[in-house]
Write a protein that holds these residues in place. Structure first.
Motif, PDB file in Angstrom:
ATOM      1  N   ALA A 206       0.835  -1.213   0.000  1.00  0.00           N
ATOM      2  CA  ALA A 206       0.000   0.000   0.000  1.00  0.00           C
ATOM      3  C   ALA A 206       0.863   1.255   0.000  1.00  0.00           C
ATOM      4  O   ALA A 206       0.553   2.241  -0.688  1.00  0.00           O
ATOM      5  CB  ALA A 206      -0.928  -0.004   1.203  1.00  0.00           C
ATOM      6  N   ALA A 207       1.956   1.249   0.750  1.00  0.00           N
ATOM      7  CA  ALA A 207       2.857   2.408   0.770  1.00  0.00           C
ATOM      8  C   ALA A 207       3.475   2.620  -0.605  1.00  0.00           C
ATOM      9  O   ALA A 207       3.561   3.753  -1.102  1.00  0.00           O
ATOM     10  CB  ALA A 207       3.940   2.223   1.822  1.00  0.00           C
ATOM     11  N   GLY A 208       3.914   1.538  -1.232  1.00  0.00           N
ATOM     12  CA  GLY A 208       4.478   1.655  -2.563  1.00  0.00           C
ATOM     13  C   GLY A 208       3.474   2.208  -3.562  1.00  0.00           C
ATOM     14  O   GLY A 208       3.791   3.095  -4.365  1.00  0.00           O
ATOM     15  N   LYS A 209       2.252   1.707  -3.487  1.00  0.00           N
ATOM     16  CA  LYS A 209       1.200   2.172  -4.394  1.00  0.00           C
ATOM     17  C   LYS A 209       0.891   3.649  -4.139  1.00  0.00           C
ATOM     18  O   LYS A 209       0.703   4.432  -5.078  1.00  0.00           O
ATOM     19  CB  LYS A 209      -0.043   1.320  -4.191  1.00  0.00           C
ATOM     20  N   VAL A 245      -5.612 -11.726  -5.255  1.00  0.00           N
ATOM     21  CA  VAL A 245      -6.329 -10.501  -5.591  1.00  0.00           C
ATOM     22  C   VAL A 245      -6.901  -9.837  -4.341  1.00  0.00           C
ATOM     23  O   VAL A 245      -6.889  -8.607  -4.217  1.00  0.00           O
ATOM     24  CB  VAL A 245      -7.446 -10.792  -6.618  1.00  0.00           C
ATOM     25  N   VAL A 246      -7.349 -10.636  -3.393  1.00  0.00           N
ATOM     26  CA  VAL A 246      -7.953 -10.080  -2.179  1.00  0.00           C
ATOM     27  C   VAL A 246      -6.933  -9.237  -1.411  1.00  0.00           C
ATOM     28  O   VAL A 246      -7.216  -8.083  -1.045  1.00  0.00           O
ATOM     29  CB  VAL A 246      -8.522 -11.205  -1.289  1.00  0.00           C
ATOM     30  N   SER A 247      -5.757  -9.785  -1.173  1.00  0.00           N
ATOM     31  CA  SER A 247      -4.744  -9.036  -0.423  1.00  0.00           C
ATOM     32  C   SER A 247      -4.224  -7.852  -1.222  1.00  0.00           C
ATOM     33  O   SER A 247      -3.952  -6.776  -0.672  1.00  0.00           O
ATOM     34  CB  SER A 247      -3.592  -9.962  -0.033  1.00  0.00           C
ATOM     35  N   ARG A 248      -4.070  -8.029  -2.524  1.00  0.00           N
ATOM     36  CA  ARG A 248      -3.631  -6.913  -3.364  1.00  0.00           C
ATOM     37  C   ARG A 248      -4.666  -5.782  -3.344  1.00  0.00           C
ATOM     38  O   ARG A 248      -4.301  -4.608  -3.297  1.00  0.00           O
ATOM     39  CB  ARG A 248      -3.376  -7.406  -4.795  1.00  0.00           C
ATOM     40  N   SER A 254      -4.957  -2.657  -7.722  1.00  0.00           N
ATOM     41  CA  SER A 254      -5.993  -3.363  -8.475  1.00  0.00           C
ATOM     42  C   SER A 254      -5.410  -4.184  -9.611  1.00  0.00           C
ATOM     43  O   SER A 254      -4.309  -3.924 -10.111  1.00  0.00           O
ATOM     44  CB  SER A 254      -7.011  -2.368  -9.033  1.00  0.00           C
ATOM     45  N   ALA A 255      -6.183  -5.180 -10.063  1.00  0.00           N
ATOM     46  CA  ALA A 255      -5.763  -6.062 -11.139  1.00  0.00           C
ATOM     47  C   ALA A 255      -5.589  -5.332 -12.458  1.00  0.00           C
ATOM     48  O   ALA A 255      -4.925  -5.844 -13.370  1.00  0.00           O
ATOM     49  CB  ALA A 255      -6.773  -7.199 -11.299  1.00  0.00           C
TER      50      ALA A 255
END
Length: 263
Positions: A206-209, A245-248, A254-255
């Motif tokens: 999340a920090a990277g995103k 996908v859930v954890s991402r 997002s995918a």
């Protein structure tokens, strides 16, 4: 002491446990305000490393299988410890290397927290290895993880695209299966440790995103296309399915980013 001084101290510590313990102390000093200034200084190309483990090309490192009893679990935890040790240095490196970008203080908060988390993970895994009669450094490892740091040493966009949003995101994909195998092997201690690591890694992705998005907005760049171009240019491997996908999604990743360019 500045934050960059602190990062250089951690990066320059060769003993693995000492690096992890000092990283935790330095993070406490940052968040308490005892370290207040960010500072600036040249950052070494490589962090200091202990004499052991012996580093090999990735293809030469023996495969680890949990099904091989205690030796298999030791091999798995040793490999994960090596990842966490590299992750400590990667977090300090990103906090210190890109000060010329004039980023908000929250950027530094995020990566110091990541360094603290990775240090806690390393110590947790090494403690379990010691309880099993082993320790970090007892088995060979590889140096592939630091290649991404060297390739993106002058490129914050690239560093964020590859380290948290490819390498750490991959950890979200593979860790749940490891946890289930450890549970089947009745190793609840190791399974619980990996669950902690998985949950913390969501916040790291999340920090990277968050900061990749910040840079794209700052520079007026399309986020998805920019990330895909960087991955296809800088990442030597492939994006492997299946994805967690859930954890991402919990990390805000997002995918739409990774699915179109996955193998």
């Amino acid at each position: 002491m500045t934050l960059v001084n602190a990062a250089l101290e951690a990066l320059g510590t060769s003993d693995a446990r000492a690096k992890a313990m000092r990283s935790r102390e330095l993070a406490t000093e940052w968040f308490s305000g005892r370290i207040a200034e960010i500072g600036s200084a040249p950052i070494p190309e490589r962090p200091a490393r202990p004499e052991a483990p012996i580093l090999m090309p990735p293809a030469d490192v023996p495969k680890r299988k949990i099904t091989r009893g205690l030796p298999g679990r030791i091999a798995l935890l040793h490999a994960l410890s090596h990842i966490e040790l590299n992750a400590i240095d990667l977090a300090w490196d990103i906090a210190a290397r890109f000060t010329h970008e004039k980023l908000p203080r929250e950027f530094y908060d995020d990566w110091v927290k990541v360094a603290d988390d990775e240090a806690r993970h390393f110590l947790m895994l090494d403690d379990i290895l010691r309880e099993m009669g082993s320790h970090y450094g007892a088995l060979p490892a590889h140096d592939g993880l630091w290649e991404a740091a060297m390739k993106t040493a002058d490129d914050l966009f690239g560093r964020l695209a590859i380290v948290p949003l490819v390498l750490e995101a991959r950890g979200l994909d593979v860790t749940p299966a490891m946890i289930e195998k450890l549970k089947k092997a009745e190793d609840e201690t190791s399974a619980a440790a990996l669950q902690v690591i998985h949950d913390d890694e969501i916040t790291h992705v999340a920090a990277g995103k968050r900061w990749f998005e910040y840079l794209c907005q700052r520079d007026g760049l399309p986020e998805i296309e920019t990330w895909q171009n960087l991955v296809q240019t800088l990442f030597r491997g492939i994006l492997k399915r299946p994805f967690n996908v859930v954890s991402r999604e919990r990390a805000g990743f997002s995918a739409a980013f990774y699915d179109p360019i996955a193998s």
